[in-house]
Design a protein around this motif. Sequence first.
Motif, PDB file in Angstrom:
ATOM      1  N   ILE A  96      -3.649  11.604  -4.818  1.00 38.50           N
ATOM      2  CA  ILE A  96      -4.023  11.078  -3.508  1.00 38.50           C
ATOM      3  C   ILE A  96      -3.641  12.088  -2.422  1.00 38.50           C
ATOM      4  O   ILE A  96      -2.780  12.935  -2.621  1.00 38.50           O
ATOM      5  N   ASN A  97      -4.297  11.979  -1.272  1.00 40.55           N
ATOM      6  CA  ASN A  97      -3.993  12.802  -0.121  1.00 40.55           C
ATOM      7  C   ASN A  97      -3.510  11.867   0.979  1.00 40.55           C
ATOM      8  O   ASN A  97      -4.312  11.237   1.678  1.00 40.55           O
ATOM      9  N   VAL A  98      -2.199  11.754   1.121  1.00 35.69           N
ATOM     10  CA  VAL A  98      -1.619  10.822   2.085  1.00 35.69           C
ATOM     11  C   VAL A  98      -1.952  11.244   3.514  1.00 35.69           C
ATOM     12  O   VAL A  98      -2.122  10.398   4.392  1.00 35.69           O
ATOM     13  N   ILE A 149       5.528  12.130  -3.734  1.00 34.92           N
ATOM     14  CA  ILE A 149       5.066  12.930  -2.623  1.00 34.92           C
ATOM     15  C   ILE A 149       5.471  14.376  -2.889  1.00 34.92           C
ATOM     16  O   ILE A 149       6.641  14.655  -3.189  1.00 34.92           O
ATOM     17  N   GLY A 150       4.522  15.296  -2.750  1.00 33.64           N
ATOM     18  CA  GLY A 150       4.841  16.704  -2.952  1.00 33.64           C
ATOM     19  C   GLY A 150       5.881  17.171  -1.935  1.00 33.64           C
ATOM     20  O   GLY A 150       5.956  16.675  -0.822  1.00 33.64           O
ATOM     21  N   THR A 188       0.827  -1.204   0.000  1.00 24.81           N
ATOM     22  CA  THR A 188       0.000   0.000   0.000  1.00 24.81           C
ATOM     23  C   THR A 188       0.865   1.259   0.000  1.00 24.81           C
ATOM     24  O   THR A 188       2.080   1.194   0.222  1.00 24.81           O
ATOM     25  N   VAL A 189       0.206   2.384  -0.207  1.00 24.78           N
ATOM     26  CA  VAL A 189       0.890   3.681  -0.201  1.00 24.78           C
ATOM     27  C   VAL A 189       1.620   3.892   1.119  1.00 24.78           C
ATOM     28  O   VAL A 189       2.802   4.248   1.138  1.00 24.78           O
ATOM     29  N   ARG A 215      -0.420  16.705  -1.305  1.00 26.29           N
ATOM     30  CA  ARG A 215      -0.134  16.834  -2.736  1.00 26.29           C
ATOM     31  C   ARG A 215       0.720  15.650  -3.191  1.00 26.29           C
ATOM     32  O   ARG A 215       1.909  15.786  -3.424  1.00 26.29           O
ATOM     33  N   ALA A 216       0.104  14.505  -3.289  1.00 27.64           N
ATOM     34  CA  ALA A 216       0.813  13.306  -3.720  1.00 27.64           C
ATOM     35  C   ALA A 216       0.036  12.653  -4.846  1.00 27.64           C
ATOM     36  O   ALA A 216      -1.151  12.907  -5.030  1.00 27.64           O
ATOM     37  N   TYR A 217       0.722  11.834  -5.601  1.00 19.46           N
ATOM     38  CA  TYR A 217       0.034  11.086  -6.643  1.00 19.46           C
ATOM     39  C   TYR A 217       0.804   9.836  -7.001  1.00 19.46           C
ATOM     40  O   TYR A 217       1.979   9.691  -6.692  1.00 19.46           O
TER      41      TYR A 217
END
Length: 86
Positions: free
Chosen positions: A60-62, A83-84, A28-29, A47-49
């Motif tokens: 996605i928003n971790v 990950i931003g 998983t993330v 700010r992740a994807y």
Amino acid sequence: VVLKQARFVYVTGGVRPDRPVTYRQGLTVTQALATAGGPGDYAQLRRAYIVRADGEKVRINVKKILAGRSADMSLEPDDQLIIGGS
């Protein structure tokens, strides 16, 4: 003798350090992020994807995942988890 080639998920951006994580079924993330060493000091977890091997981009928003307000997502071989960061 058949050797199985390792497959990876690539974790980059606001993590320490950027690195490949060995893929295993069900990864998983949050597991990939923890295995990569966790978020860096300036990580922007909202700010992740994920960029899939076929080019699909999933935002996605971790931070919400870690807070239990969003479901953790399963990763696939050759995904990039970005990950931003500032």
